[in-house]
Design a protein around this motif. Structure first.
Motif, PDB file in Angstrom:
ATOM      1  N   ASN A 174       0.811  -1.217   0.000  1.00 61.46           N
ATOM      2  CA  ASN A 174       0.000   0.000   0.000  1.00 61.46           C
ATOM      3  C   ASN A 174       0.842   1.264   0.000  1.00 61.46           C
ATOM      4  OD1 ASN A 174      -2.579  -1.264   0.028  1.00 61.46           O
ATOM      5  ND2 ASN A 174      -2.148  -1.882   2.128  1.00 61.46           N
ATOM      6  N   TYR A 175       2.168   1.093  -0.147  1.00 60.57           N
ATOM      7  CA  TYR A 175       3.047   2.265  -0.262  1.00 60.57           C
ATOM      8  C   TYR A 175       3.295   2.524  -1.747  1.00 60.57           C
ATOM      9  CZ  TYR A 175       3.856   1.851   4.742  1.00 60.57           C
ATOM     10  OH  TYR A 175       3.674   1.801   6.098  1.00 60.57           O
ATOM     11  N   PRO A 176       3.394   3.816  -2.134  1.00 56.51           N
ATOM     12  CA  PRO A 176       3.612   4.111  -3.554  1.00 56.51           C
ATOM     13  C   PRO A 176       5.069   3.880  -3.973  1.00 56.51           C
ATOM     14  CG  PRO A 176       3.539   6.153  -2.271  1.00 56.51           C
ATOM     15  CD  PRO A 176       3.299   5.027  -1.292  1.00 56.51           C
ATOM     16  N   THR A 177       5.282   3.678  -5.263  1.00 51.45           N
ATOM     17  CA  THR A 177       6.652   3.549  -5.789  1.00 51.45           C
ATOM     18  C   THR A 177       6.980   4.825  -6.570  1.00 51.45           C
ATOM     19  OG1 THR A 177       5.636   2.253  -7.574  1.00 51.45           O
ATOM     20  CG2 THR A 177       6.847   1.045  -5.897  1.00 51.45           C
ATOM     21  N   LEU A 178       7.824   5.651  -5.975  1.00 48.93           N
ATOM     22  CA  LEU A 178       8.032   7.008  -6.490  1.00 48.93           C
ATOM     23  C   LEU A 178       9.187   7.175  -7.455  1.00 48.93           C
ATOM     24  CD1 LEU A 178       7.514   8.870  -3.076  1.00 48.93           C
ATOM     25  CD2 LEU A 178       5.796   8.336  -4.815  1.00 48.93           C
ATOM     26  N   SER A 179      10.177   6.261  -7.386  1.00 48.38           N
ATOM     27  CA  SER A 179      11.327   6.426  -8.277  1.00 48.38           C
ATOM     28  C   SER A 179      11.811   5.061  -8.735  1.00 48.38           C
ATOM     29  CB  SER A 179      12.478   7.149  -7.552  1.00 48.38           C
ATOM     30  OG  SER A 179      13.149   6.240  -6.692  1.00 48.38           O
ATOM     31  N   TRP A 180      12.706   5.056  -9.722  1.00 46.18           N
ATOM     32  CA  TRP A 180      13.264   3.794 -10.201  1.00 46.18           C
ATOM     33  C   TRP A 180      13.993   3.055  -9.073  1.00 46.18           C
ATOM     34  CZ3 TRP A 180      12.913  -0.110 -13.158  1.00 46.18           C
ATOM     35  CH2 TRP A 180      13.988  -1.004 -13.266  1.00 46.18           C
ATOM     36  N   ALA A 181      14.596   3.812  -8.157  1.00 45.19           N
ATOM     37  CA  ALA A 181      15.326   3.174  -7.051  1.00 45.19           C
ATOM     38  C   ALA A 181      14.390   2.334  -6.183  1.00 45.19           C
ATOM     39  CB  ALA A 181      16.016   4.234  -6.200  1.00 45.19           C
TER      40      ALA A 181
END
Ligand code: FAQ
Length: 311
Positions: A111-118
């Motif tokens: 339920n946490y967003p994925t904000l960057s490629w890392a």
């Protein structure tokens, strides 16, 4: 009579015998396993979404192919696990319905967003890393089909972890901005990864009975400690810092001490108020509805084949 059956069942467990689908089992054992296996399956399937978000934005063709393969593996893991739950006498439709109506859970981490490629690196390294620690232990769970599904899943999961670590390793050899991006992803995913192991043993509703039935072979806190211990060295090796000022080697215990988890955050995210809860379930519901014609077509085809065989 029930008492005798229960006693015999516990003797089989104590003797390390695997319980198989057609064996007698206490109703609570069956219910508890359907709960755990189905939540495990839902986690694999919902877990495809945060990474699916980055397939079209992977930095190279190679990274894209690898990420695509990983996400497909997760779909496969979900399928083994749903099949394993079905051997306990529940249908796939019922399992999916419980996911959609919120009565079945899935791991809070998704339920946490994925904000960057890392974040693809942090998920592979930490989320798959935590998943493996737990699943290696579950290879010895008392229910045969679940134990066997874990063996194969663990093999694939270790590839997942390495691909994540490799992403972070590469970023940590890059520019200042790339290093900062890797560190930021680890800062955001570290604590939620520790939460994946569930509440402390003293607060864990199912642990005592699950340990007795050998559904779980190690407790939530034991597995979490193992994960912390292995992660510290891996972080150091590539120059990452784990975001916990209380993390320190304890000579006496032979383990790392670490800070307290924010359990209020855990409760919030599990009970539906994480960043992405609504989005994740809505997306699953939409994909499920849009795929209904495929299921209908398969059933119609099977029906036709059967009627031909009869004729
Ligand atoms: N999130 O009494 P306990 C993966 C709930 S790996 C949400 O300690 P139990 C791979 C728990 O359900 C992730 N809810 O429960 C991948 C219970 O609620 P209930 C999946 C949680 O079952 C990687 C309540 O709290 N792995 O997906 C969580 O004895 C990357 C009380 O807890 C598994 O599921 C949580 N983190 O112990 C995919 C492993 N923790 O059901 C894509 C199998 C606890 O009464 C990308 N499961 N809760 O309403 C287990 O080993 C156990 O179920 C535990 C929890 C250890 C998760």
């Amino acid at each position: 009579e029930l008492e005798g059956l229960n006693a015999h069942f516990q003797e089989r467990i104590d003797a390390e015998e695997k319980i198989e689908p057609k064996d007698w089992m206490p109703e609570k054992y069956r219910k508890n396993l359907i709960r755990q296996i189905s939540q495990h399956a839902h986690s694999e399937v919902i877990g495809m979404q945060p990474e699916g978000n980055w397939i079209t934005r992977a930095p190279t063709l190679h990274r894209k192919a690898v990420l695509l393969a990983k996400v497909q593996d997760e779909a496969g893991h979900g399928l083994y696990l749903y099949s394993s739950a079905e051997t306990m006498g529940i249908t796939r439709e019922e399992l999916i319905e419980s996911l959609h109506d919120g009565s079945a859970k899935y791991a809070q981490i998704f339920n946490y967003p994925t904000l960057s490629w890392a974040d693809m690196g942090a998920i592979g390294w930490l989320v798959d890393g935590a998943a493996i620690v737990n699943q290696v232990s579950l290879q010895r769970t008392s229910y045969g089909p679940y134990a066997r599904s874990m063996v194969r899943i663990c093999k694939e999961e270790s590839f997942h972890q390495r691909q994540g670590y490799h992403i972070l390793m590469t970023l940590m050899e890059g520019s200042t901005e790339q290093k900062a991006m890797a560190q930021d992803a680890v800062n955001r995913f570290w604590w939620p990864s520790l939460m994946m192991f569930g509440p402390h043993d003293a607060d864990s509703a199912h642990s005592a009975q699950s340990m007795k039935w050998k559904v779980k072979r190690q407790t939530n806190d034991e597995l979490r400690q193992k994960f912390v211990d292995q992660s510290v060295e891996q972080a150091e090796a590539i120059g990452l810092t784990l975001p916990d000022p209380d993390l320190v080697w304890n000579e006496e215990r032979g383990h790392f001490d670490f800070g307290e988890i924010d359990w209020a955050e855990f409760d919030r995210v599990v009970s539906g108020s994480g960043h992405c809860n609504r989005e994740r379930v809505a997306h699953h519901r939409r994909a499920h509805d849009e795929g209904s014609w495929v299921r209908d077509a398969i059933c119609a085809y099977e029906e036709k084949k059967r009627s031909r065989e009869v004729a």
